[in-house]
Design a protein around this motif. Structure first.
Motif: not given
Length: 289
Positions: A44-62
């Protein structure tokens, strides 16, 4: 007048064509929400977080979990959607500790919510009507009962019921041993009068098969799990069985009374399209922000 440009969402997950995350990502784009994706690691230090409304992580067991660096820099909402219960509890507790979501979305197994150190919302699977659909009237379908899924040791009771149907309904055209995905799975369910569903022996968590079967206009014949009743009504949207004998009796009955089967299947299909597609889930997600 031009529509206002929506703020993008950043999704972090290991993508496969048939993971719920992929369905949700596609649905977000369908309703006009731009989505950027990260599949392996995110700093997240290398991402312009100001351009996003939110961050979504999704479980992906595969796929391996997304590796996170500099989580402390994130000031926008972080949400994590998990799809499993007891069978991946330790892993999901570790991921929640790493991702530190402001909100945890659970597809089922809400009895586990107190184990997580964050707020929890019920966020079930859905149907993708762009894939799971059928124009074949139920009486004209050539497969009487269909099932597609795993045959591992945790599904011993399910396999026993499949064998019972193969024996007791041997005069019927059944398809229980195929493992198709996406469009091929839709073709199977879309040409089936009944889609059979049963969960694991000791972990009762309702699954995507219910939505896929209903999305294809089949009559879903399923066992019961705790959260199903929040979304569907037995005898109206689908049929619940309670034992092997009950399963066989109901399978025979509805195959012999296709008018009743078609009525319930149509109600289930209509209900899914009205309230439980991934576009509905995408709008629910945006409301949470």
């Amino acid at each position: 007048m031009k529509a206002a440009k929506q703020t993008p969402l950043l999704m972090c997950y290991g993508k496969t064509p048939y993971t719920p995350g992929s369905y949700l990502e596609r649905a977000l784009r369908n309703i006009g929400t731009p989505v950027d994706t990260v599949e392996k690691e995110v700093d997240f230090a290398k991402i312009d977080l100001g351009k996003y409304k939110a961050i979504l992580f999704v479980e992906s067991p595969a796929r391996p979990p997304v590796v996170v660096a500099n989580r402390n820099l994130v000031k926008i909402p972080v949400i994590h959607w998990i799809h499993h219960g007891e069978n991946r509890l330790d892993t999901n507790l570790e991921l929640v500790a790493a991702y530190r979501p402001d909100l945890l979305l659970m597809s089922h197994s809400l009895h586990l919510a107190p184990l997580f150190s964050t707020s929890v919302e019920f966020f079930p699977f859905g149907a993708d009507p762009h894939i799971f659909r059928s124009d074949i009237p139920l009486p004209d379908r050539t497969i009487d009962i269909a099932f597609a899924g795993s045959h591992t040791s945790i599904y011993a009771e399910r396999d026993a019921n499949l064998r019972s149907m193969e024996t007791s309904l041997s005069q019927r055209n059944c398809s229980f041993r195929k493992r198709p995905y996406l469009e091929k799975l839709s073709e199977l369910y879309g040409n089936s009068k009944i889609v059979f569903n049963q969960t694991a022996d000791h972990i009762k968590t309702f699954n995507m098969r219910i939505f896929e079967g209903m999305g294809c206009g089949a009559l879903v014949l399923t066992d019961d799990t705790p959260e199903q009743s929040r979304l569907f009504q037995d005898g109206k949207h689908y049929i619940i069985f309670h034992s092997t004998e009950d399963l066989l009796e109901k399978a025979r009955y509805y195959l012999d009374h296709l008018d009743e089967a078609a009525k319930i299947a149509a109600a289930g299909h209509k209900h899914v399209l009205k309230a439980h597609t991934y576009e509905h889930r995408a709008r629910q997600l945006l409301e949470l922000f």
